[in-house]
Design an enzyme around this catalytic site. Sequence first.
Site, mmCIF file in Angstrom:
data_model
loop_
_atom_site.group_PDB
_atom_site.id
_atom_site.type_symbol
_atom_site.label_atom_id
_atom_site.label_comp_id
_atom_site.label_asym_id
_atom_site.label_seq_id
_atom_site.Cartn_x
_atom_site.Cartn_y
_atom_site.Cartn_z
ATOM 1 N N HIS A 134 0.837 -1.202 0.000
ATOM 2 C CA HIS A 134 0.000 0.000 0.000
ATOM 3 C C HIS A 134 0.875 1.257 0.000
ATOM 4 O O HIS A 134 0.612 2.210 -0.752
ATOM 5 C CB HIS A 134 -0.906 -0.017 1.227
ATOM 6 C CG HIS A 134 -1.738 1.211 1.397
ATOM 7 N ND1 HIS A 134 -3.035 1.304 0.949
ATOM 8 C CD2 HIS A 134 -1.455 2.417 1.973
ATOM 9 C CE1 HIS A 134 -3.518 2.508 1.240
ATOM 10 N NE2 HIS A 134 -2.583 3.202 1.868
ATOM 11 N N GLU A 135 1.911 1.259 0.830
ATOM 12 C CA GLU A 135 2.773 2.442 0.913
ATOM 13 C C GLU A 135 3.597 2.629 -0.357
ATOM 14 O O GLU A 135 3.786 3.752 -0.840
ATOM 15 C CB GLU A 135 3.682 2.337 2.136
ATOM 16 C CG GLU A 135 2.951 2.306 3.469
ATOM 17 C CD GLU A 135 2.023 3.497 3.664
ATOM 18 O OE1 GLU A 135 2.286 4.569 3.104
ATOM 19 O OE2 GLU A 135 1.007 3.343 4.379
ATOM 20 N N HIS B 44 1.566 4.340 -2.991
ATOM 21 C CA HIS B 44 1.509 5.805 -2.895
ATOM 22 C C HIS B 44 2.698 6.440 -3.623
ATOM 23 O O HIS B 44 2.562 7.479 -4.271
ATOM 24 C CB HIS B 44 1.532 6.245 -1.431
ATOM 25 C CG HIS B 44 0.209 6.166 -0.742
ATOM 26 N ND1 HIS B 44 -0.941 6.716 -1.273
ATOM 27 C CD2 HIS B 44 -0.155 5.618 0.453
ATOM 28 C CE1 HIS B 44 -1.960 6.512 -0.441
ATOM 29 N NE2 HIS B 44 -1.512 5.840 0.608
ATOM 30 N N GLU C 227 -6.519 6.631 -1.709
ATOM 31 C CA GLU C 227 -6.382 5.526 -0.766
ATOM 32 C C GLU C 227 -6.914 4.222 -1.362
ATOM 33 O O GLU C 227 -6.301 3.166 -1.218
ATOM 34 C CB GLU C 227 -7.114 5.848 0.543
ATOM 35 C CG GLU C 227 -6.443 6.934 1.363
ATOM 36 C CD GLU C 227 -5.028 6.550 1.807
ATOM 37 O OE1 GLU C 227 -4.687 5.354 1.807
ATOM 38 O OE2 GLU C 227 -4.268 7.472 2.153
#
Length: 299
Positions: free
Chosen positions: A147-148, A151, A208
């Site tokens: 997930h990070e 980004h 997100e």
Amino acid sequence: MKKIEKTGKSKKLTVYSLVTLVAIVLLQSCGSVPVTGRKQLLLVSDDEVISLSLKQYQEYMNTAKVIKGTKDAEMVARVGQRLASAVESYLSNNGYATEIQKYKWEFSLVQDQSVNAFAMPGGKVVINSGLIPVAGDEASLAVVVGHEIAHVVAKHANERLSQQIALQYGGAIAGNILGGAAASELGQTVFGLGAQVGVMLPYARKQEYEADRLGVIFMAMAGYDPRVSVPFWQRMAESAGGGNNFEFLSTHPTDANRIKQLQSVVPEALKFYTGSTTNQPAASSTNKTSTNTSKDWTF
């Protein structure tokens, strides 16, 4: 009378030219997110964004208690590098090779009991020690790290900063206020430390959800079963309901909506998990990928 008409036409042409110029600038400042293909506004150069964020990151790390040499720290580094290698392999094979040189990946575990994680442009990823017990295993940790990394790859920080510049300066964008003083001024807000939500202000819900989707795809590329993402977030939701301070959840979509989306994304991610191993790093003995050589990497 003719002179007045001429002046009126001149004003109309000036307004038209300005609108056209703004449109051209905005079109030239559009990018697209790998895998999802979503168009985004990128008014600031990657170098500027990375420079702004790196300063804040270094200040944070100077005060953070970094954990080194433990099994948990080694796991964070291992998961991070494995995901980074898979992502870079995908980008290289799909027309984004020039992006890879901008990444200087660094995966750190810091002593902080809040269940949180964050990533900075350029590839700096930090995992708080409080998240490790909730993750419980390497594959579940890959959900968060993926997930990070998403980004970073999707340039969400650049997009957020660009949106703030566009809102604050409006038509002045056409006057060359793209980055520079504008980026420096707003960068202190976007990357400012000490905010209640962590290192950066919360991304938009759209970003997100996109990071969730990309994250499970990236973990699948790295040989981690994306199906663990759903029970992981269910555990996160249950633990948060017990009264723990989960900052990682505070700026994100609701648990129910996140889990619902992940359930719909998992089949998409499984295409990468069971796809050709030529585009993936070798899987570990605990997370083996299929040896199926069929290539199904298009969306």
